[in-house]
Design a protein around this motif. Structure first.
Motif, PDB file in Angstrom:
ATOM      1  N   THR A   1      57.594  21.735  17.333  1.00 50.66           N
ATOM      2  CA  THR A   1      58.256  22.640  16.392  1.00 50.66           C
ATOM      3  C   THR A   1      57.552  22.521  15.048  1.00 50.66           C
ATOM      4  O   THR A   1      56.699  21.662  14.855  1.00 50.66           O
ATOM      5  N   SER A   2      57.907  23.374  14.127  1.00 49.10           N
ATOM      6  CA  SER A   2      57.333  23.322  12.789  1.00 49.10           C
ATOM      7  C   SER A   2      58.446  23.233  11.757  1.00 49.10           C
ATOM      8  O   SER A   2      59.468  23.895  11.879  1.00 49.10           O
ATOM      9  N   GLY A   3      58.210  22.426  10.744  1.00 52.30           N
ATOM     10  CA  GLY A   3      59.149  22.328   9.636  1.00 52.30           C
ATOM     11  C   GLY A   3      58.930  23.435   8.609  1.00 52.30           C
ATOM     12  O   GLY A   3      59.650  23.523   7.629  1.00 52.30           O
ATOM     13  N   ASP A   4      57.940  24.287   8.852  1.00 48.94           N
ATOM     14  CA  ASP A   4      57.598  25.366   7.938  1.00 48.94           C
ATOM     15  C   ASP A   4      57.885  26.708   8.617  1.00 48.94           C
ATOM     16  O   ASP A   4      57.216  27.095   9.563  1.00 48.94           O
TER      17      ASP A   4
ATOM     18  N   ASN B   1      69.926  12.948  15.796  1.00 47.59           N
ATOM     19  CA  ASN B   1      69.234  13.975  16.563  1.00 47.59           C
ATOM     20  C   ASN B   1      68.139  14.606  15.721  1.00 47.59           C
ATOM     21  O   ASN B   1      68.376  15.521  14.948  1.00 47.59           O
ATOM     22  N   ARG B   2      66.951  14.067  15.901  1.00 50.70           N
ATOM     23  CA  ARG B   2      65.807  14.564  15.140  1.00 50.70           C
ATOM     24  C   ARG B   2      64.537  14.302  15.933  1.00 50.70           C
ATOM     25  O   ARG B   2      64.525  13.534  16.883  1.00 50.70           O
ATOM     26  N   GLY B   3      63.480  14.938  15.491  1.00 48.15           N
ATOM     27  CA  GLY B   3      62.186  14.745  16.127  1.00 48.15           C
ATOM     28  C   GLY B   3      61.316  13.817  15.301  1.00 48.15           C
ATOM     29  O   GLY B   3      61.754  13.262  14.296  1.00 48.15           O
ATOM     30  N   ALA B   4      60.075  13.680  15.725  1.00 42.99           N
ATOM     31  CA  ALA B   4      59.117  12.830  15.019  1.00 42.99           C
ATOM     32  C   ALA B   4      58.128  13.707  14.269  1.00 42.99           C
ATOM     33  O   ALA B   4      57.509  14.590  14.859  1.00 42.99           O
ATOM     34  N   ASP B   5      57.998  13.473  12.989  1.00 41.52           N
ATOM     35  CA  ASP B   5      57.035  14.216  12.179  1.00 41.52           C
ATOM     36  C   ASP B   5      55.650  13.669  12.504  1.00 41.52           C
ATOM     37  O   ASP B   5      55.335  12.522  12.196  1.00 41.52           O
ATOM     38  N   ILE B   6      54.835  14.490  13.147  1.00 42.63           N
ATOM     39  CA  ILE B   6      53.485  14.054  13.531  1.00 42.63           C
ATOM     40  C   ILE B   6      52.413  14.781  12.725  1.00 42.63           C
ATOM     41  O   ILE B   6      51.251  14.817  13.126  1.00 42.63           O
ATOM     42  N   SER B   7      52.786  15.315  11.590  1.00 44.09           N
ATOM     43  CA  SER B   7      51.821  16.014  10.732  1.00 44.09           C
ATOM     44  C   SER B   7      50.635  15.122  10.375  1.00 44.09           C
ATOM     45  O   SER B   7      49.501  15.583  10.286  1.00 44.09           O
ATOM     46  N   TRP B   8      50.896  13.842  10.182  1.00 47.10           N
ATOM     47  CA  TRP B   8      49.867  12.904   9.742  1.00 47.10           C
ATOM     48  C   TRP B   8      48.756  12.725  10.773  1.00 47.10           C
ATOM     49  O   TRP B   8      47.664  12.298  10.442  1.00 47.10           O
ATOM     50  N   LEU B   9      48.997  13.056  12.033  1.00 47.37           N
ATOM     51  CA  LEU B   9      47.937  12.920  13.025  1.00 47.37           C
ATOM     52  C   LEU B   9      47.495  14.261  13.608  1.00 47.37           C
ATOM     53  O   LEU B   9      46.644  14.319  14.473  1.00 47.37           O
ATOM     54  N   SER B  10      48.022  15.332  13.091  1.00 48.96           N
ATOM     55  CA  SER B  10      47.687  16.668  13.588  1.00 48.96           C
ATOM     56  C   SER B  10      46.339  17.137  13.054  1.00 48.96           C
ATOM     57  O   SER B  10      45.953  16.834  11.925  1.00 48.96           O
TER      58      SER B  10
ATOM     59  N   PRO C   1      47.425  19.660   9.753  1.00 50.13           N
ATOM     60  CA  PRO C   1      48.568  19.029   9.071  1.00 50.13           C
ATOM     61  C   PRO C   1      49.458  20.018   8.339  1.00 50.13           C
ATOM     62  O   PRO C   1      50.635  19.758   8.123  1.00 50.13           O
ATOM     63  N   GLY C   2      48.933  21.181   7.982  1.00 48.97           N
ATOM     64  CA  GLY C   2      49.728  22.186   7.292  1.00 48.97           C
ATOM     65  C   GLY C   2      50.818  22.781   8.161  1.00 48.97           C
ATOM     66  O   GLY C   2      51.739  23.433   7.656  1.00 48.97           O
ATOM     67  N   GLU C   3      50.738  22.576   9.470  1.00 48.12           N
ATOM     68  CA  GLU C   3      51.767  23.111  10.371  1.00 48.12           C
ATOM     69  C   GLU C   3      53.078  22.350  10.253  1.00 48.12           C
ATOM     70  O   GLU C   3      54.099  22.794  10.742  1.00 48.12           O
TER      71      GLU C   3
END
Length: 152
Positions: free
Chosen positions: A19-22, A48-57, A60-62
């Motif tokens: 999913t995207s936070g943006d 109930n939440r997911g893991a923010d994986i922006s740091w390894l994407s 990262p802007g996604e």
């Protein structure tokens, strides 16, 4: 989603769900050629939440948030329609129920390590038993003097 016999509109995702936070980033995937676009908007809680994986994407802007397998997505409100630069989009609020019984990466690694150690112990026992059983075989006895092996 069509309500089930209890009036619930929900689905369980069998694999990881990206999913995207943006919101604008999510809207970038809209393709009206495939029919009316659907945007699910979810609110994460402390459990109930997911893991923010922006740091390894690679992108990262996604602002990618990864949900674990077997997460339950349930419609919790009424859909509305939004006019966007790409056209009309149906926006549906959903709740998420994350599979809390799933193991963490660390737990899975520990299980795997334990299995590999057990396999190594079994293999060592089998080799030891084989050597003891075949101790009369001159090829399995230790050499009395070092030998130089050469390729023919």
């Amino acid at each position: 989603l069509i309500p089930d016999q209890y009036g619930c509109r929900a689905a369980v995702e069998g694999s990881f769900l990206s999913t995207s936070g943006d919101k604008e980033q999510a809207m970038g995937y809209i393709d009206h050629a495939k029919g009316m676009p659907q945007l699910f908007v979810m609110r994460f809680g402390s459990i109930n939440r997911g893991a923010d994986i922006s740091w390894l994407s690679y992108f990262p802007g996604e602002k990618e948030i990864l949900l674990p397998p077997l997460s339950c997505l349930e419609v919790v409100g009424t859909s509305r329609y939004e006019h966007t630069a790409k056209g009309l989009v149906r926006v549906t609020p959903i709740g998420i129920n994350v599979n809390l019984k799933g193991r963490t990466i660390e737990e899975l690694q520990a299980v795997r390590k334990n299995l590999l150690m057990q396999m190594a112990d079994i293999a060592m026992s089998q080799v030891s038993a084989f050597v003891q059983h075949n101790s009369e075989n001159r090829f399995l006895r230790p050499a009395t003097e070092p030998r130089l092996l050469t390729a023919i």
